[in-house]
Design an enzyme around this catalytic site. Structure first.
Site, short mmCIF file in Angstrom:
data_model
loop_
_atom_site.label_atom_id
_atom_site.label_comp_id
_atom_site.label_asym_id
_atom_site.label_seq_id
_atom_site.Cartn_x
_atom_site.Cartn_y
_atom_site.Cartn_z
N PRO A 24 0.76 -1.18 -0.16
CA PRO A 24 0.03 0.12 0.07
C PRO A 24 0.95 1.26 0.02
O PRO A 24 0.29 2.41 -0.22
CB PRO A 24 -0.72 -0.31 1.31
CG PRO A 24 -0.24 -1.11 2.09
CD PRO A 24 0.62 -2.32 1.41
N ASP A 47 -10.75 2.06 -24.15
CA ASP A 47 -10.96 1.90 -22.82
C ASP A 47 -10.84 3.15 -21.99
O ASP A 47 -10.44 4.20 -22.36
CB ASP A 47 -9.68 1.43 -22.25
CG ASP A 47 -9.48 -0.20 -22.51
OD1 ASP A 47 -10.53 -0.77 -22.77
OD2 ASP A 47 -8.28 -0.66 -22.15
N ARG A 101 -4.01 -7.80 -20.72
CA ARG A 101 -4.93 -7.49 -21.72
C ARG A 101 -4.57 -6.26 -22.85
O ARG A 101 -5.20 -6.33 -23.70
CB ARG A 101 -6.63 -6.88 -20.93
CG ARG A 101 -6.00 -5.68 -20.35
CD ARG A 101 -7.40 -5.44 -19.27
NE ARG A 101 -8.69 -4.93 -20.38
CZ ARG A 101 -8.62 -3.70 -20.95
NH1 ARG A 101 -7.75 -2.86 -20.81
NH2 ARG A 101 -9.84 -3.63 -21.66
N GLU A 128 2.13 -7.27 8.59
CA GLU A 128 2.47 -5.80 8.80
C GLU A 128 3.15 -5.16 7.58
O GLU A 128 3.38 -4.12 7.49
CB GLU A 128 2.97 -5.50 10.37
CG GLU A 128 2.08 -5.77 11.34
CD GLU A 128 0.77 -5.18 11.07
OE1 GLU A 128 0.51 -3.98 10.92
OE2 GLU A 128 -0.42 -6.00 10.83
N1 ADE Z 1 -1.09 -5.03 -0.34
C1 ADE Z 1 -1.82 -4.56 0.84
N2 ADE Z 1 -2.45 -3.54 0.37
C2 ADE Z 1 -2.17 -3.32 -1.04
C3 ADE Z 1 -2.37 -2.25 -1.98
N3 ADE Z 1 -3.46 -1.44 -1.74
N4 ADE Z 1 -1.81 -2.41 -3.07
C4 ADE Z 1 -0.70 -3.41 -3.31
N5 ADE Z 1 -0.36 -4.18 -2.13
C5 ADE Z 1 -1.25 -4.21 -1.13
#
Ligand code: ADE
Length: 249
Positions: free
Chosen positions: A89, A169, A154, A116
């Site tokens: 994330p 797209d 794709r 984590e």
């Molecule tokens: N792992 C946990 N959340 C994620 C996200 N939003 N994007 C990529 N990998 C992740």
């Protein structure tokens, strides 16, 4: 043709999506191949431990550095130039532009984090890219890796039946797509815009472009700043804002 090597603790999570629909066909036709590598197999201790408590305390577990380095080095065997992508994330946001960029590589390594997070040394000294699929937290990188595999595959020649499909797209030219309709022409009193039934291809193309502009302005005005717009596009958008361009235009 693209090959993905995926490092994961949960290889079974990949079976459904890769064994159906377009990704299945892409694999069968040799345009996509995916090797799943279980990180546990690269943990050298007796119990194949892949995670440990964080230094400094705190909750949760951290994925250990050695099994991940070991897996990448074993799988790549000294090959250089292959993107090593950590899904997390904290990564750069995955967009259509990033999908196009990745689609230029014949091979990629995807590392799926869990718990984590992963030991920072993976990020600092092994990964070449770090990608997030959006501003939310998943239980791990597996679903994100599948998103990357799907969006990149794709785009490869021959994967979608219609060669023009990806240029229409949403996001392809920086705009959202406008509405689509198919038969019947009327359903519960809701009709299809008459222009789509007119057979006037130039008028249909202009209408579609205008609908894409209108939808982008209404839903994602942030995208318009980056989109390449003609003079005619700008005039239409100005009309939408002043209420002079109607929904049917
Ligand atoms: N792992 C946990 N959340 C994620 C996200 N939003 N994007 C990529 N990998 C992740």
């Amino acid at each position: 043709m693209v090959h993905f090597d995926v490092l994961t603790l949960f290889p079974a999570m990949f079976s459904g999506p890769l064994e159906d629909s377009i990704l299945k066909r892409a694999r069968e036709s040799g345009r996509l191949s995916v090797d799943l590598h279980n990180i546990r197999d690269f943990a050298m201790d007796k119990h194949h431990i892949t995670d440990d408590a964080p230094y400094g305390g705190g909750g949760g577990m951290v994925m250990k550095v050695e099994p991940i380095f070991n897996a990448v080095e074993t799988v790549l065997g000294g090959e250089t130039g292959t993107p090593i992508i950590l899904l997390s994330p904290q990564g750069c946001l995955f967009t259509q532009a990033v999908a196009w960029e990745l689609a230029q590589y014949p091979r990629m390594m995807l590392i799926c984090g869990r718990y984590e997070g992963v030991d920072e040394r993976v990020r600092a000294h092994l990964a070449t890219h770090e990608i997030s699929i959006g501003d939310y937290v998943l239980t791990g990188g597996e679903l994100a890796a599948l998103v990357v595999i799907d969006a990149v595959t794709r785009l490869l020649p021959g994967v979608l039946g219609d060669p023009g499909a990806t240029s229409e797209d949403s996001h392809a030219c920086g705009l959202l797509e406008g509405p689509h309709y198919t038969r019947p022409p009327e359903y519960r009193g809701w009709t299809v815009p008459p222009i789509l039934l007119s057979g006037n291809h130039a008028a249909v193309a202009r209408w579609r472009r205008n609908q894409a502009l209108r939808r982008t302005l209404e839903r994602r005005p942030d995208l318009l700043a980056q989109a390449s717009l003609s003079e005619q596009d700008r005039i239409y958008l100005a009309g939408v804002e002043t209420g002079e361009s109607s929904e049917e235009d």
